[in-house]
Design an enzyme around this catalytic site. Structure first.
Site, mmCIF file in Angstrom:
data_model
loop_
_atom_site.group_PDB
_atom_site.id
_atom_site.type_symbol
_atom_site.label_atom_id
_atom_site.label_comp_id
_atom_site.label_asym_id
_atom_site.label_seq_id
_atom_site.Cartn_x
_atom_site.Cartn_y
_atom_site.Cartn_z
ATOM 1 N N SER A 240 -21.405 -12.857 25.204
ATOM 2 C CA SER A 240 -20.504 -11.710 25.136
ATOM 3 C C SER A 240 -20.895 -10.716 26.214
ATOM 4 O O SER A 240 -21.829 -10.949 26.982
ATOM 5 C CB SER A 240 -20.611 -11.041 23.772
ATOM 6 N N LYS A 241 -20.190 -9.597 26.225
ATOM 7 C CA LYS A 241 -20.453 -8.578 27.245
ATOM 8 C C LYS A 241 -21.899 -8.125 27.254
ATOM 9 O O LYS A 241 -22.421 -7.722 28.281
ATOM 10 C CB LYS A 241 -19.561 -7.370 26.986
ATOM 11 N N ARG A 242 -22.521 -8.170 26.103
ATOM 12 C CA ARG A 242 -23.929 -7.760 26.018
ATOM 13 C C ARG A 242 -24.799 -8.519 27.012
ATOM 14 O O ARG A 242 -25.843 -8.051 27.436
ATOM 15 C CB ARG A 242 -24.481 -8.023 24.612
#
Ligand code: GLU
Length: 472
Positions: A240-242
């Protein structure tokens, strides 16, 4: 069988790495089988779909070089067709109108949870007669899922999968405002577009039995299915963006070559022996769905960096230069008056991991640096460097034959005259002309930077040394 695959993203965000990999696998499979690849934009969710996202998908596919043979087909342009098939299902009594209120459905759900039953619609409106219906009342359309039996299909990656119909409820195919839902539009489109292989993320595997039931209700032949396992971040959690860059165009911005990202993506979940590097042609030749891993794959940035460097070194410099130009523009480096970038690429690629770093590492060939790299200056621009720099400057300033070989000779003769090792002259000179401690062969670097800039920068280094002496 004529192979036809599709990539069917919903334009609700970036084209992310997982989507790009699915697109690549679909594209490869079509190419390998001399088939066709369709791009379909699943934009029926009007609230979440955006123009920018459609653009990001088109840009990403274009940058990766995954050209479609048909499309882009927008689902929002096909509403009439979905309505036609919906009406056909209603006429054939394979779908029905459901008038259940939100409250009733909410209650049903709570009850099912309390009784630990399967959650899903209970078929309340399944058998209401035509006469008993008031069509002016708000309603959705539901597909009549078979009540008995099971759906079995052989997934080309996961193997045989069977789901009992008792586990599947009657799903909504059209909302109360008449708009069609995902599972329904996919079925209509895959049939109309004659898709032979549905290759998609395994987050859709639970939809497949429902879709198969609809395909069968329409009296059509089902395509084959291949569900690609998901991608995890380096920490084992779903990517994910993390985890940093997830949109494909972000990889362009970060300095990756599309060839490197494609190679990385193809290997992320697929292998061919222990081969790591695959040209586009090799990917097409060697890729097969049966060799796709069943387990999720983990993203590994070090490996992507390694691949990027391999491609910077091995692709024709003209190809690398094409992609480098974007970064040069971005960083405001005008190369029109200096040495050809194509000469620099093979010299410099070894020393950097990305095009972004490369653009910044070659800046000094075109522009005076602003400041010295602190560490390099501290180490090499010391008072002892003054004399060698002065002598080298004298020699360089009168040299007419400005070629790497001659210039290299001048540096050696400076060292000899002063009875110093080459490094005692070469390193201060390198820092003086590049601002830092890293460059190709010194003679070559001198030649490419050019006489005026070399002399000007040696002066700058001498000033730096003088100021340093004054401060001691
Ligand atoms: N539109 C779906 C998504 O973006 C994919 C549908 C499919 O491939 O069947 O997840």
């Amino acid at each position: 069988m004529t192979v036809k695959t599709r990539f069917a993203p919903s334009p609700t965000g970036y084209l992310h790495v997982g989507g790009a990999r699915t697109a690549l696998y679909s594209w490869l499979y079509a190419k390998k089988n001399n088939g066709k690849f369709v791009l379909r934009i699943e934009d029926t969710d009007r609230e979440r779909s955006t123009e920018e996202s459609v653009q990001a998908i088109l840009d990403g596919m274009n940058w990766l070089g995954l050209a479609h043979d048909e499309g882009p087909i927008y689902q929002t342009h096909r509403f009439e067709r979905y309505a036609e098939i919906r009406d056909q299902l209603l006429t054939d009594k394979k779908a029905y109108r459901c008038y259940c209120s939100k409250e009733r459905l909410e209650e049903l759900r709570e009850q099912q949870m309390a009784n630990k039953e399967n959650i899903g619609y209970d078929g309340h409106c399944r058998n209401i007669s035509e006469e008993a219906q008031d069509l002016s009342q708000p309603h959705v359309i539901r597909f009549k899922n078979p009540l008995d039996g099971a759906v079995t299909f052989v997934d080309l990656i996961k193997g045989e999968i069977t789901v009992n119909n008792s586990e599947l409820d009657d799903l909504i195919i059209a909302r109360s405002d008449g708009t069609p839902t995902y599972n329904f539009t996919v079925v209509v489109d895959d049939l109309d577009m004659e898709i032979s292989h549905v290759i998609r993320g395994d987050d859709h595997v639970n939809n497949t039995p429902r879709q198969i039931n609809m395909i069968e209700a329409l009296g059509s032949q089902r395509p084959l299915f291949a569900h690609v396992p998901m991608i995890l971040g380096d920490d084992g959690k779903r990517l994910s963006k993390r985890h940093g860059a997830v949109g494909v165009m972000q990889y362009r911005d970060d300095g990756y070559l599309p060839q490197a990202l494609l190679n990385y993506l193809v290997r992320l979940g697929w292998s061919h022996g222990d081969q790591e590097l695959f040209s586009r042609e090799e990917m097409i030749e060697l890729f097969d769905l049966k060799d796709v891993n069943r387990a999720p794959s983990a993203f590994n940035t070090d490996k992507l960096n390694w691949l990027n460097q391999q491609y910077m070194k091995s692709l024709p410099a003209s190809e690398v230069a094409k992609h480098l130009q974007w970064h040069l523009d971005e960083q405001g480096v005008d190369t029109s008056d200096g040495v050809s970038v194509e000469l620099l690429i093979p010299e410099m690629a070894e020393r950097v991991k990305t095009l972004k770093e490369l653009a910044s590492a070659i800046r000094y060939f075109y522009q005076d640096y602003q400041e010295f790299d602190t560490k390099a200056a501290k180490k090499h621009l010391r008072p002892v460097a003054r004399q060698p720099l002065e002598l080298a400057k004298d020699k360089l300033s009168t040299e007419e034959n400005w070629t790497a070989e001659t210039l290299h000779g001048l540096v050696s003769s400076t060292a000899e005259e002063l009875e110093l090792g080459m490094g005692k002259v070469g390193m201060p000179l390198r820092v003086a002309i590049t601002g830092a401690g890293m460059s190709p062969d010194l003679g070559v670097t001198l030649e490419w930077i050019g006489k005026d800039a070399v002399l000007r920068r040696i002066d700058k280094a001498l000033t730096f040394i003088a100021e340093r002496e004054a401060n001691i």
